[in-house]
Design a protein around this motif. Structure first.
Motif, PDB file in Angstrom:
ATOM      1  N   THR A   1      -5.671  -2.685  -3.148  1.00  0.00           N
ATOM      2  CA  THR A   1      -4.752  -3.342  -2.216  1.00  0.00           C
ATOM      3  C   THR A   1      -5.408  -3.557  -0.860  1.00  0.00           C
ATOM      4  O   THR A   1      -5.260  -4.616  -0.237  1.00  0.00           O
ATOM      5  CB  THR A   1      -3.465  -2.503  -2.059  1.00  0.00           C
ATOM      6  OG1 THR A   1      -2.856  -2.331  -3.342  1.00  0.00           O
ATOM      7  CG2 THR A   1      -2.481  -3.184  -1.118  1.00  0.00           C
TER       8      THR A   1
ATOM      9  N   PHE B   1       0.823  -1.206   0.000  1.00  0.00           N
ATOM     10  CA  PHE B   1       0.000   0.000   0.000  1.00  0.00           C
ATOM     11  C   PHE B   1       0.857   1.257   0.000  1.00  0.00           C
ATOM     12  O   PHE B   1       0.552   2.231  -0.683  1.00  0.00           O
ATOM     13  CB  PHE B   1      -0.919  -0.008   1.219  1.00  0.00           C
ATOM     14  CG  PHE B   1      -1.863   1.163   1.274  1.00  0.00           C
ATOM     15  CD1 PHE B   1      -3.054   1.141   0.559  1.00  0.00           C
ATOM     16  CD2 PHE B   1      -1.557   2.285   2.032  1.00  0.00           C
ATOM     17  CE1 PHE B   1      -3.926   2.216   0.599  1.00  0.00           C
ATOM     18  CE2 PHE B   1      -2.419   3.358   2.079  1.00  0.00           C
ATOM     19  CZ  PHE B   1      -3.608   3.325   1.365  1.00  0.00           C
ATOM     20  N   MET B   2       1.949   1.221   0.738  1.00  0.00           N
ATOM     21  CA  MET B   2       2.791   2.405   0.865  1.00  0.00           C
ATOM     22  C   MET B   2       3.582   2.669  -0.407  1.00  0.00           C
ATOM     23  O   MET B   2       3.641   3.793  -0.895  1.00  0.00           O
ATOM     24  CB  MET B   2       3.738   2.253   2.055  1.00  0.00           C
ATOM     25  CG  MET B   2       3.044   2.273   3.400  1.00  0.00           C
ATOM     26  SD  MET B   2       4.201   2.028   4.766  1.00  0.00           S
ATOM     27  CE  MET B   2       5.316   3.410   4.531  1.00  0.00           C
ATOM     28  N   SER B   3       4.212   1.607  -0.978  1.00  0.00           N
ATOM     29  CA  SER B   3       5.054   1.822  -2.152  1.00  0.00           C
ATOM     30  C   SER B   3       5.319   0.505  -2.857  1.00  0.00           C
ATOM     31  O   SER B   3       5.988  -0.370  -2.308  1.00  0.00           O
ATOM     32  CB  SER B   3       6.384   2.477  -1.751  1.00  0.00           C
ATOM     33  OG  SER B   3       7.235   2.585  -2.874  1.00  0.00           O
TER      34      SER B   3
ATOM     35  N   LYS C   1      -4.341   1.505  -4.762  1.00  0.00           N
ATOM     36  CA  LYS C   1      -4.302   1.402  -3.302  1.00  0.00           C
ATOM     37  C   LYS C   1      -5.632   0.927  -2.723  1.00  0.00           C
ATOM     38  O   LYS C   1      -5.648   0.172  -1.740  1.00  0.00           O
ATOM     39  CB  LYS C   1      -3.902   2.751  -2.707  1.00  0.00           C
ATOM     40  CG  LYS C   1      -2.450   3.132  -3.028  1.00  0.00           C
ATOM     41  CD  LYS C   1      -1.959   4.305  -2.210  1.00  0.00           C
ATOM     42  CE  LYS C   1      -0.465   4.536  -2.459  1.00  0.00           C
ATOM     43  NZ  LYS C   1       0.076   5.640  -1.648  1.00  0.00           N
TER      44      LYS C   1
ATOM     45  N   SER D   1      -3.410   5.773  -7.710  1.00  0.00           N
ATOM     46  CA  SER D   1      -2.772   6.834  -6.922  1.00  0.00           C
ATOM     47  C   SER D   1      -1.351   7.068  -7.414  1.00  0.00           C
ATOM     48  O   SER D   1      -0.632   6.117  -7.737  1.00  0.00           O
ATOM     49  CB  SER D   1      -2.737   6.462  -5.438  1.00  0.00           C
ATOM     50  OG  SER D   1      -4.039   6.196  -4.954  1.00  0.00           O
TER      51      SER D   1
ATOM     52  N   GLU E   1      -0.954   3.519  -8.834  1.00  0.00           N
ATOM     53  CA  GLU E   1      -1.011   2.341  -7.970  1.00  0.00           C
ATOM     54  C   GLU E   1      -2.422   2.133  -7.418  1.00  0.00           C
ATOM     55  O   GLU E   1      -3.068   3.066  -6.962  1.00  0.00           O
ATOM     56  CB  GLU E   1      -0.016   2.495  -6.816  1.00  0.00           C
ATOM     57  CG  GLU E   1       1.434   2.511  -7.275  1.00  0.00           C
ATOM     58  CD  GLU E   1       2.404   2.651  -6.121  1.00  0.00           C
ATOM     59  OE1 GLU E   1       1.958   2.439  -4.972  1.00  0.00           O
ATOM     60  OE2 GLU E   1       3.579   2.960  -6.346  1.00  0.00           O
TER      61      GLU E   1
END
Length: 747
Positions: free
Chosen positions: A334, A157-159, A331, A324, A329
């Motif tokens: 995810t 989720f972050m990267s 997210k 995003s 991405e």
């Protein structure tokens, strides 16, 4: 549904990433080979491969590896063919299938594929927790799996880029663990057991192992993030398949040489005991399970994102299509995937989850192979892959998938088929409007070509059915004609709705637009029909031109359906047209309505029961047989199944009533159409008088027309006079020379 496809978004349909571009994105090694091989060399290899060898022996294991990799290899070839024909964007296998076989098929496979990828996250994190518990027996396996699943989800989720870069370090750990294993030592004195017959059946063992070779999906699912998917997907996928095959073919030999079957089954981490340095195996297990979990949690949301953007998912789930950041991405996807994975972790059994994944992946592989096989077989000009694969290889892969699915679990295969078919029809009934084409039209065109070439011009009474050309003009004004055509054919014959336009009223482009509008109107009203418009100096010339030229090969309209002529000034030309259609060996059906009665017998809400009167004259030849056939076709329609058909015959001599009644009863019984019969004595009355009295309460009246001759117009006007103020009447003129008695089984 929100439009997520921005004009310059590299994930949009209009964007094109060509080979050689320096645009940002992942390369072959990082984007395809690494996630694929790390998923292939994963939890099954470390924690279940010894169990496989222990249950089926060395030769059984090698056979499983060959079978599983053959399916994967054929699928990889199909992926290569599709990937080098078109740019594969986000969604991977779903994208390929939907753009080849249509949105419905793509959705039917894409949704189960998403859940397969989401469940894979649980498979790998449970494997991580299981290996950790083997090293540290006092920890709680479920809690570890839940924590690791959450951490993997948070990382993705972050990267996504950080998660992808971490895979290079994990690959190094796996390589070191394999080196430590291959240069290891036996754990006990043993002899190589070629065949073992332990508790687990062969195909059960196969189903547990098969997810180990499904890693190609990890690379395919990242297609939307590749710099050059046309080049990277084929080379990266095939190298990963080849590397995995080499490792899986050699590892069983070392395992069989170093431990007996009971030990291999009992010890999930038997590789640790065989290695030069055991901790490296643990490091490899942890790295492999984490990397596979990362690959799955990166791939599954991208499938979900593609499903949402294409409108496959319900509108209230369209937020899952959001992207995003500059890398778009998924997210939201995810987070949804993380919820599914955590739910699966609570099940906590590798042997229970693995077979479920096997069915999902085999279904995806089967449809991928079918996509490539159909594309290759049709040889459409639009399908020009740079990586050419003969369609027979793809078809072999599809058949292999299907056979293996049934051998593993026939019941689960049927359930999977029901799920896929159910999703297919769920998507189809929503009538999605998509911006891409698919192979279905090409497939129908190929079947149509074969059918037309196989159908000759020889009269065939056994397979006769009306192919109707409906001269309706504007469908909205003469809708009853189309209703009659639909009632007569009821999915058995073709209907062509036609109209003759005045010369110069529309150019070719406007004419095509009008045809499309009429088709859409018919579809909205539930009528399946072709549409053909022509221009001509007058409608009669246009109708004759249609009959003369319209059709393809032997597939031509054999029956012309038109409305009655009400204008006496046109009647001479109208009757001349009927005579010309008769000479062209076409059946002619004329619908005469009585607007004064405000009666439409073709409405579903009409009264019941309903009555069809057939006025019999001239015996079985020509019109008589055709009227019986048309009445029977009407009653085989669900809306007319309660109709009562009555054969009516007028005799002038009282002495002939009984004989005529017996003949008519015998005919009705012999024809097996459930018709009643009635013989009416004229008793000095005219036929017109008898007709009006006897058929006033009917819903439909069938009357035969005389063969066209010098006085044809007068005989036609006589029919019009007879049926004035009567319910809806149908005038029938059979084509000369056709054996309608044979259609009724009179030969």
């Amino acid at each position: 549904m929100p439009d997520w496809k921005l004009p310059f978004d590299r994930h949009s349909e209009s964007a094109t990433v060509l080979p050689g571009e320096t645009q940002g994105g992942l390369g072959t090694f990082g984007g395809v080979y690494t996630p694929s091989i790390l998923t292939i060399l994963g939890v099954i290899m470390y924690l279940r491969f010894g169990w496989v060898v222990g249950n089926v022996g060395l030769l059984g294991t090698l056979l499983i590896v060959i079978l599983a990799n053959s399916i994967t290899f054929f699928t990889a070839l199909s992926v290569c063919a599709i990937a080098t024909d078109k740019v594969v964007r986000a969604g991977g296998a779903y994208y390929m299938i939907s753009r080849s076989l249509g949105a419905e098929t793509g959705g039917a496979v894409g949704i189960p594929l998403y859940f397969a990828q989401a469940l894979s996250v649980a498979l790998y994190t449970i494997g991580f927790a299981e290996s950790l518990k083997a090293a540290f027996p006092h920890i709680n396996q479920l809690y570890v799996a839940l924590v690791v699943t959450s951490l993997v989800g948070i990382l993705a989720f972050m990267s996504a880029s950080i998660a992808i870069k971490a895979q290079y370090f994990i690959m190094a750990a796996i390589v070191l663990s394999l080196v430590s294993f291959y240069f290891g030592h036996p754990v006990e004195e043993t002899h190589i057991e070629l065949w073992v017959n332990n508790k687990a059946p062969f195909w059960t063992v196969f189903s547990v192992f098969f997810p180990a070779v499904t890693g190609i999906m990890a690379g395919v699912n990242m297609s939307g993030d590749l710099r050059d998917p046309i080049r990277s997907l084929p080379s990266g996928t095939l190298w990963a398949v080849g590397t995995g095959f080499a490792i899986y073919m050699t590892m069983p030999i070392f395992m069989a040489m170093r431990a007996n079957s009971n030990t291999l089954i009992a010890e999930p981490l038997i590789m640790q005991q065989m290695a030069v340095w055991g901790p490296l195996i643990l490091l490899g297990v942890w790295g492999a399970t984490l990397s596979s979990a990362i690959g799955s949690i990166l791939g599954a949301p991208r499938i979900l994102q593609a499903l949402a953007r294409d409108g496959i998912l319900p509108k209230w789930m369209s937020f899952l299509g959001q992207g995003s950041g500059p890398q778009d991405e998924p997210k939201m996807g995810t987070l949804a995937t993380l919820v599914v994975a955590i739910a699966a972790v609570c099940v906590g059994d590798l042997n229970l989850i693995a077979p479920v994944l096997t069915m999902f992946f085999l279904t995806t592989y089967l449809v991928l192979n079918m996509s490539a096989a159909i594309e290759g077989f049709l040889q459409s000009p639009s399908f020009r892959p740079s990586f050419k694969v003969h369609w027979a290889f793809s078809l072999s892969g599809a058949i292999g998938c299907l056979i293996v699915m049934f051998l593993i679990d026939a019941v689960a295969t049927v359930v999977a088929a029901i799920v896929v078919i159910g999703i297919y029809f769920w998507v189809r009934q929503r009538e999605l409007i998509v911006t891409w084409g698919d192979v279905r039209r090409g497939l129908w065109m190929a079947l149509l070509r074969t059918a037309i070439l196989q159908t000759d011009h020889t009269d065939d009474t056994k397979n006769w059915r009306p192919q109707l050309l409906v001269l309706s003009g504007a469908p909205t004004k003469r809708w009853t004609l189309i209703q009659l055509a639909e009632a007569l054919t009821h999915n058995r014959g073709l209907i062509t709705v036609s109209s003759v336009l005045p010369v110069g009223s529309r150019d070719m482009a406007k004419q095509a637009i009008l045809e499309k509008r009429i088709r859409n109107y018919l579809q909205r009203r539930g009528v399946q029909a072709l549409v053909r418009l022509v221009t001509a100096p007058d409608p009669f010339d246009g109708a004759e031109r249609l009959v003369e030229t319209y059709g393809l090969g032997s597939i031509v309209p054999d029956t012309v359906l038109l409305g009655d002529s009400q204008q006496s000034s046109h009647r001479d030309r109208y009757c001349q047209m009927i005579a010309n259609l008769h000479r062209a060996q076409r059946n002619v059906i004329i619908l005469r309505e009585n607007p004064k009665l405000d009666q439409n017998p073709f409405l579903e809400s009409r009264h019941r029961p309903c009555y069809i009167d057939i006025w019999w004259s001239g015996g079985m030849q020509g019109n008589g047989s055709l009227m019986l056939i048309l009445a029977y076709l009407l009653r085989s329609n669900p809306n007319w199944q309660d109709a009562e058909i009555c054969l009516k015959l007028v005799v002038t001599d009282e002495t002939g009533v009984q004989a005529a009644q017996a003949n008519l009863d015998n005919l009705a019984k012999h024809l097996r159409i459930g018709a009643l019969s009635e013989v009416i004595l004229a008793d000095g009355r005219t036929f017109a008088t008898i007709l009006k009295k006897s058929s006033m309460g009917a819903d439909l009246i069938f009357l035969g027309m005389a063969s066209p001759g010098e006085v044809f117009m007068q005989s036609y006007e006589k029919l019009q006079n007879w049926t004035e103020n009567l319910p809806t009447s149908i005038f029938v003129l059979a084509a000369p020379g056709f054996d309608f008695e044979g259609v009724l089984g009179e030969n």
